[in-house]
Design a protein around this motif. Structure first.
Motif, mmCIF file in Angstrom:
data_model
loop_
_atom_site.group_PDB
_atom_site.id
_atom_site.type_symbol
_atom_site.label_atom_id
_atom_site.label_comp_id
_atom_site.label_asym_id
_atom_site.label_seq_id
_atom_site.Cartn_x
_atom_site.Cartn_y
_atom_site.Cartn_z
ATOM 1 N N GLU A 1 27.266 -2.186 7.852
ATOM 2 C CA GLU A 1 25.992 -1.982 8.564
ATOM 3 C C GLU A 1 25.577 -0.520 8.682
ATOM 4 N N PRO A 2 26.444 0.414 9.108
ATOM 5 C CA PRO A 2 26.005 1.820 9.204
ATOM 6 C C PRO A 2 25.516 2.377 7.866
ATOM 7 N N GLN A 3 26.228 2.062 6.778
ATOM 8 C CA GLN A 3 25.818 2.568 5.470
ATOM 9 C C GLN A 3 24.495 1.939 5.015
ATOM 10 N N ARG B 1 22.038 0.897 6.947
ATOM 11 C CA ARG B 1 20.943 1.516 7.709
ATOM 12 C C ARG B 1 20.634 2.911 7.176
ATOM 13 N N GLU B 2 21.684 3.646 6.838
ATOM 14 C CA GLU B 2 21.484 5.006 6.330
ATOM 15 C C GLU B 2 20.749 4.997 4.991
ATOM 16 N N ARG B 3 21.128 4.075 4.109
ATOM 17 C CA ARG B 3 20.502 4.031 2.782
ATOM 18 C C ARG B 3 19.041 3.623 2.877
ATOM 19 N N SER C 1 16.973 3.949 5.549
ATOM 20 C CA SER C 1 16.174 4.972 6.235
ATOM 21 C C SER C 1 15.979 6.228 5.394
ATOM 22 N N SER C 2 16.859 6.461 4.428
ATOM 23 C CA SER C 2 16.693 7.635 3.564
ATOM 24 C C SER C 2 15.563 7.451 2.547
ATOM 25 N N ARG C 3 15.154 6.198 2.315
ATOM 26 C CA ARG C 3 14.124 5.918 1.318
ATOM 27 C C ARG C 3 12.817 5.401 1.931
ATOM 28 N N GLN D 1 10.329 5.190 5.506
ATOM 29 C CA GLN D 1 10.083 5.860 6.787
ATOM 30 C C GLN D 1 9.395 4.977 7.842
ATOM 31 N N ASP E 1 20.810 -0.655 -3.626
ATOM 32 C CA ASP E 1 20.046 0.425 -4.259
ATOM 33 C C ASP E 1 19.043 -0.130 -5.266
#
Length: 286
Positions: free
Chosen positions: A46-48, A50-52, A54-56, A58, A134
């Protein structure tokens, strides 16, 4: 290129432990809000995830589903035979105390640890899941950009209409001023007592200054230039466009409030209609 906030993308990938399926969909939202639906084997990601995302991405209310689907009959169940042997030895030792006690085989299988299910390689499965995510995000962003291009075209068409109306109003101003001057002169001529020409001219100038909309039209022109510039940017521009529309609306309102001619009043109404139509499109932009 601007992006829509509404999009959908999905993908699948075969693994030694089953088929990974990923779906990503979104609707409009002021900020980024991500909801996750994950298989138990993937909850540690889950943390990864969310990070992936939100990085792409907004803005938008997103739903991400990532599941591992195992086909029926594909799981090879095994029996923990050493544990069964230990249980058999224990049963023989306790039989004198519990004569006649019998246990069904199906009951033995329900004992924790007797029936074993192959466990997926957690690290390898996570790598596969992130690669699939991805891929889905790439397709998702492309879908947003395709829809964003349509929104940009619709907005540009209405901005062109706003520019035409502003140009028409600017062309009407000299005639409107002259008409107001003539109307005031006629009223002064009907007064029973003569009015000092200098004072009358001064009052006319003050009155026309209150009705002057050149400043509003100039600001409207600058907003048109800015909105076209913003539409050409690649980063998220939804909030910027929303702010610009507030400025558009302010100038249209002022134009309407200062209007003393049916033509400029109608132009102000048409401007507000166009601005509302642009706002509807902007609500869909990231």
């Amino acid at each position: 290129m601007i992006r829509s906030m509404t999009a959908f993308a999905s993908g699948e990938r075969g693994t030694p432990w089953g088929v990974l399926g990923c779906e990503l969909r979104s609707v409009n939202h002021r900020f980024l809000e991500l909801g996750l639906r994950l298989s138990d084997e993937l909850r540690a990601l889950e943390p990864q995830l969310r990070e992936r995302v939100s990085s792409r991405i907004q803005r938008g209310k997103l739903d991400l589903a990532l599941r591992l689907r195992t086909p029926e009959g594909a799981v090879a169940l095994t029996v923990n035979e050493p544990l069964l042997e230990q249980m058999g030895v224990l049963a023989q030792r306790l039989e004198p105390k519990f004569p006649g006690l019998r246990v069904e085989f199906s009951q033995l299988l329900q004992v924790p640890g007797v029936l074993q299910v192959p466990v997926a390689d957690g690290e390898a499965l996570q790598v596969q899941a992130l690669e699939l995510l991805d891929q889905v995000i790439d397709e998702f962003v492309l879908a947003r950009e395709r829809e964003g291009a349509k929104l940009a075209a619709a907005i540009s068409e209405r901005v062109d209409a706003v520019e035409r109306i502003a140009g028409q109003v600017r062309g009407l101003i000299p005639a409107i001023r002259e008409g107001q001057r003539a109307k005031l002169a006629a009223r002064l001529a009907d007064l029973p007592h003569p009015v000092d020409p200098g004072r009358a001219e001064q009052e006319l100038v003050l009155w026309l200054q209150k009705l002057d909309v050149d400043e509003e039209l100039d600001r409207l022109d600058s907003h048109i230039v800015e909105i076209r510039r913003v539409l050409g940017q690649r980063e998220p521009v939804g909030r910027r466009l929303d702010f610009l529309l507030q400025e558009f609306n302010r100038e249209a309102n002022t134009l309407g409030s200062k209007s003393v001619d049916a033509r400029t009043s109608a132009a102000a109404v048409e401007l507000k209609v166009l601005i509302d139509q642009i706002r509807e499109q902007v609500q869909n932009i990231e």
